[in-house]
Scaffold this motif. Structure first.
Motif, PDB file in Angstrom:
ATOM      1  N   LYS A 168      45.475 -13.711  63.676  1.00 58.62           N
ATOM      2  CA  LYS A 168      45.419 -14.374  62.367  1.00 58.62           C
ATOM      3  C   LYS A 168      44.939 -13.412  61.282  1.00 58.62           C
ATOM      4  O   LYS A 168      45.471 -13.395  60.168  1.00 58.62           O
ATOM      5  CB  LYS A 168      44.505 -15.597  62.452  1.00 58.62           C
ATOM      6  N   ILE A 169      43.934 -12.599  61.631  1.00 59.38           N
ATOM      7  CA  ILE A 169      43.418 -11.621  60.665  1.00 59.38           C
ATOM      8  C   ILE A 169      44.491 -10.576  60.360  1.00 59.38           C
ATOM      9  O   ILE A 169      44.692 -10.181  59.209  1.00 59.38           O
ATOM     10  CB  ILE A 169      42.151 -10.931  61.205  1.00 59.38           C
ATOM     11  N   LYS A 170      45.213 -10.151  61.387  1.00 59.25           N
ATOM     12  CA  LYS A 170      46.246  -9.127  61.168  1.00 59.25           C
ATOM     13  C   LYS A 170      47.364  -9.651  60.277  1.00 59.25           C
ATOM     14  O   LYS A 170      47.908  -8.914  59.442  1.00 59.25           O
ATOM     15  CB  LYS A 170      46.803  -8.614  62.490  1.00 59.25           C
ATOM     16  N   ASN A 171      47.714 -10.917  60.431  1.00 57.99           N
ATOM     17  CA  ASN A 171      48.734 -11.498  59.554  1.00 57.99           C
ATOM     18  C   ASN A 171      48.294 -11.439  58.094  1.00 57.99           C
ATOM     19  O   ASN A 171      49.101 -11.139  57.205  1.00 57.99           O
ATOM     20  CB  ASN A 171      49.030 -12.942  59.958  1.00 57.99           C
ATOM     21  N   LEU A 172      47.019 -11.730  57.857  1.00 57.30           N
ATOM     22  CA  LEU A 172      46.491 -11.649  56.492  1.00 57.30           C
ATOM     23  C   LEU A 172      46.512 -10.208  55.987  1.00 57.30           C
ATOM     24  O   LEU A 172      46.942  -9.938  54.869  1.00 57.30           O
ATOM     25  CB  LEU A 172      45.063 -12.195  56.447  1.00 57.30           C
ATOM     26  N   CYS A 173      46.027  -9.300  56.819  1.00 59.35           N
ATOM     27  CA  CYS A 173      45.989  -7.889  56.420  1.00 59.35           C
ATOM     28  C   CYS A 173      47.394  -7.365  56.135  1.00 59.35           C
ATOM     29  O   CYS A 173      47.617  -6.652  55.151  1.00 59.35           O
ATOM     30  CB  CYS A 173      45.326  -7.048  57.507  1.00 59.35           C
ATOM     31  N   ASP A 197      40.258  -2.363  50.986  1.00 59.16           N
ATOM     32  CA  ASP A 197      41.340  -1.431  51.310  1.00 59.16           C
ATOM     33  C   ASP A 197      41.601  -1.289  52.801  1.00 59.16           C
ATOM     34  O   ASP A 197      42.670  -0.843  53.219  1.00 59.16           O
ATOM     35  CB  ASP A 197      41.000  -0.023  50.785  1.00 59.16           C
ATOM     36  N   ILE A 198      40.599  -1.586  53.616  1.00 62.79           N
ATOM     37  CA  ILE A 198      40.721  -1.431  55.067  1.00 62.79           C
ATOM     38  C   ILE A 198      39.728  -2.409  55.690  1.00 62.79           C
ATOM     39  O   ILE A 198      38.655  -2.666  55.114  1.00 62.79           O
ATOM     40  CB  ILE A 198      40.453   0.034  55.496  1.00 62.79           C
ATOM     41  N   LEU A 199      40.090  -3.005  56.821  1.00 60.11           N
ATOM     42  CA  LEU A 199      39.264  -4.069  57.400  1.00 60.11           C
ATOM     43  C   LEU A 199      39.093  -3.853  58.890  1.00 60.11           C
ATOM     44  O   LEU A 199      40.054  -3.557  59.598  1.00 60.11           O
ATOM     45  CB  LEU A 199      39.921  -5.432  57.127  1.00 60.11           C
ATOM     46  N   GLN A 200      37.852  -4.002  59.339  1.00 58.55           N
ATOM     47  CA  GLN A 200      37.542  -3.911  60.762  1.00 58.55           C
ATOM     48  C   GLN A 200      37.041  -5.262  61.255  1.00 58.55           C
ATOM     49  O   GLN A 200      36.070  -5.804  60.716  1.00 58.55           O
ATOM     50  CB  GLN A 200      36.453  -2.858  61.002  1.00 58.55           C
ATOM     51  N   LEU A 201      37.723  -5.802  62.248  1.00 58.86           N
ATOM     52  CA  LEU A 201      37.285  -7.049  62.875  1.00 58.86           C
ATOM     53  C   LEU A 201      36.241  -6.705  63.927  1.00 58.86           C
ATOM     54  O   LEU A 201      36.556  -6.062  64.932  1.00 58.86           O
ATOM     55  CB  LEU A 201      38.478  -7.775  63.509  1.00 58.86           C
ATOM     56  N   ARG A 202      35.007  -7.126  63.662  1.00 57.94           N
ATOM     57  CA  ARG A 202      33.923  -6.832  64.606  1.00 57.94           C
ATOM     58  C   ARG A 202      33.375  -8.126  65.172  1.00 57.94           C
ATOM     59  O   ARG A 202      32.819  -8.947  64.450  1.00 57.94           O
ATOM     60  CB  ARG A 202      32.803  -6.039  63.921  1.00 57.94           C
ATOM     61  N   GLU A 203      33.562  -8.300  66.453  1.00 54.17           N
ATOM     62  CA  GLU A 203      33.086  -9.484  67.169  1.00 54.17           C
ATOM     63  C   GLU A 203      32.393  -9.008  68.438  1.00 54.17           C
ATOM     64  O   GLU A 203      33.034  -8.701  69.429  1.00 54.17           O
ATOM     65  CB  GLU A 203      34.256 -10.417  67.513  1.00 54.17           C
ATOM     66  N   LYS A 204      31.079  -8.933  68.391  1.00 53.20           N
ATOM     67  CA  LYS A 204      30.328  -8.376  69.523  1.00 53.20           C
ATOM     68  C   LYS A 204      30.199  -9.358  70.688  1.00 53.20           C
ATOM     69  O   LYS A 204      30.058  -8.941  71.837  1.00 53.20           O
ATOM     70  CB  LYS A 204      28.924  -7.964  69.050  1.00 53.20           C
ATOM     71  N   ASP A 205      30.214 -10.653  70.397  1.00 51.66           N
ATOM     72  CA  ASP A 205      29.812 -11.623  71.412  1.00 51.66           C
ATOM     73  C   ASP A 205      30.924 -12.531  71.919  1.00 51.66           C
ATOM     74  O   ASP A 205      30.716 -13.311  72.837  1.00 51.66           O
ATOM     75  CB  ASP A 205      28.672 -12.496  70.864  1.00 51.66           C
ATOM     76  N   ARG A 206      32.091 -12.463  71.323  1.00 52.11           N
ATOM     77  CA  ARG A 206      33.180 -13.338  71.763  1.00 52.11           C
ATOM     78  C   ARG A 206      33.921 -12.735  72.957  1.00 52.11           C
ATOM     79  O   ARG A 206      34.034 -11.515  73.081  1.00 52.11           O
ATOM     80  CB  ARG A 206      34.191 -13.546  70.637  1.00 52.11           C
ATOM     81  N   PRO A 207      34.482 -13.593  73.816  1.00 54.73           N
ATOM     82  CA  PRO A 207      35.342 -13.082  74.891  1.00 54.73           C
ATOM     83  C   PRO A 207      36.641 -12.519  74.320  1.00 54.73           C
ATOM     84  O   PRO A 207      37.061 -12.874  73.207  1.00 54.73           O
ATOM     85  CB  PRO A 207      35.598 -14.317  75.766  1.00 54.73           C
ATOM     86  N   ILE A 255      38.886 -13.092  70.681  1.00 56.08           N
ATOM     87  CA  ILE A 255      39.068 -12.003  69.701  1.00 56.08           C
ATOM     88  C   ILE A 255      40.552 -11.757  69.470  1.00 56.08           C
ATOM     89  O   ILE A 255      41.001 -11.548  68.339  1.00 56.08           O
ATOM     90  CB  ILE A 255      38.368 -10.717  70.168  1.00 56.08           C
ATOM     91  N   LEU A 256      41.321 -11.807  70.546  1.00 56.77           N
ATOM     92  CA  LEU A 256      42.758 -11.594  70.431  1.00 56.77           C
ATOM     93  C   LEU A 256      43.396 -12.675  69.559  1.00 56.77           C
ATOM     94  O   LEU A 256      44.202 -12.380  68.665  1.00 56.77           O
ATOM     95  CB  LEU A 256      43.387 -11.587  71.822  1.00 56.77           C
ATOM     96  N   LEU A 304      41.554  -2.781  61.822  1.00 56.38           N
ATOM     97  CA  LEU A 304      41.050  -2.147  63.034  1.00 56.38           C
ATOM     98  C   LEU A 304      40.232  -3.158  63.826  1.00 56.38           C
ATOM     99  O   LEU A 304      39.752  -4.153  63.275  1.00 56.38           O
ATOM    100  CB  LEU A 304      40.153  -0.947  62.703  1.00 56.38           C
ATOM    101  N   ILE A 305      40.076  -2.880  65.107  1.00 57.58           N
ATOM    102  CA  ILE A 305      39.196  -3.650  65.987  1.00 57.58           C
ATOM    103  C   ILE A 305      37.995  -2.780  66.327  1.00 57.58           C
ATOM    104  O   ILE A 305      38.135  -1.574  66.537  1.00 57.58           O
ATOM    105  CB  ILE A 305      39.926  -4.047  67.287  1.00 57.58           C
ATOM    106  N   ASP A 306      36.832  -3.378  66.382  1.00 52.35           N
ATOM    107  CA  ASP A 306      35.628  -2.652  66.770  1.00 52.35           C
ATOM    108  C   ASP A 306      35.567  -2.503  68.293  1.00 52.35           C
ATOM    109  O   ASP A 306      35.688  -3.515  69.019  1.00 52.35           O
ATOM    110  CB  ASP A 306      34.402  -3.426  66.260  1.00 52.35           C
ATOM    111  N   ASP A 307      35.413  -1.285  68.765  1.00 48.54           N
ATOM    112  CA  ASP A 307      35.114  -0.977  70.177  1.00 48.54           C
ATOM    113  C   ASP A 307      36.265  -1.162  71.159  1.00 48.54           C
ATOM    114  O   ASP A 307      36.484  -0.301  72.022  1.00 48.54           O
ATOM    115  CB  ASP A 307      33.948  -1.810  70.722  1.00 48.54           C
ATOM    116  N   LYS A 308      36.955  -2.282  71.085  1.00 47.28           N
ATOM    117  CA  LYS A 308      37.836  -2.719  72.170  1.00 47.28           C
ATOM    118  C   LYS A 308      39.248  -2.147  72.012  1.00 47.28           C
ATOM    119  O   LYS A 308      40.115  -2.744  71.374  1.00 47.28           O
ATOM    120  CB  LYS A 308      37.846  -4.254  72.239  1.00 47.28           C
TER     121      LYS A 308
END
Length: 204
Positions: free
Chosen positions: A51-56, A31-41, A45-46, A64-68
């Protein structure tokens, strides 16, 4: 009401396989998705986030994006922040009144503070120990229930939850659950998502 919240983990997969697994999860009922990428520049991530947002968007599922917060602004999506990240009230100023802004809370006091600052929902946990990149401190189901009684915004349980242990949340008041490995590491992502969604709809 959203009940099944997926936090992604791309460590083990090529981008193509990762995107396939995300789409399978969305088809399965996330129902809701958070893209979490701790180690990528940020640039990576952008690019992945687009691509993830197009799917969502295709499945009418909020992302949502984690942290950033700056990347959430760039992508036109929500953000989830923890205690060490930008305060919720500043996220709200940057992203506007309609953005979904989630916050992690491990106590009633933290929950109230996040709600008062403008959080859309709370992630409460870890209910069980986890193996993700995030340092976890256990939070009892009793604390979650107390938070839910004190707070009017949705409360999601997070931390090591899966189809075999999610019954611990019965009668807890939780609005939904956040999972990572229960879906991302599944042999059949669609089936795992569908079965987990059905289970939590029966107990929450």
């Amino acid at each position: 009401m959203s009940k099944l919240y997926l936090v992604t983990n791309s460590d083990k997969y090529s981008e193509e396989e990762f995107l396939q697994r995300i789409e399978a999860a969305l088809r399965g009922g996330v129902d809701i998705l958070q893209l979490r990428e701790k180690d990528r520049p940020d640039r990576q991530i952008l690019d992945l986030g687009k691509k993830i947002k197009n799917l969502c968007d295709a499945y009418h599922v909020p992302m949502l994006i984690d942290d950033k917060v700056h990347l959430a602004w760039a992508l036109g999506c929500g953000v989830h922040v923890g205690k060490e990240d930008m305060p919720v009230e500043l996220c709200r100023k940057l992203l506007g009144p309609d953005a979904i802004i989630g916050a992690t809370a491990k106590s009633v006091e933290a929950a109230k503070e996040s709600k008062n600052q403008g959080a859309s929902y709370l992630g409460v946990g870890a209910i069980f120990e986890t193996k993700t990149h995030v340092k976890t401190k256990r939070t009892s189901v009793e604390t979650l229930s107390t938070i839910k009684k004190e707070i009017t915004i949705p409360v999601y349980a997070i931390g090591g939850l899966n189809i075999d242990n999610v019954d611990i949340l019965k009668n807890s008041g939780a609005d939904g659950i956040c999972v990572v490995r229960a879906i991302m590491d599944a042999d059949d992502v669609y089936k795992a998502s569908k079965e987990l969604k059905e289970r939590i709809e029966n107990i929450l």
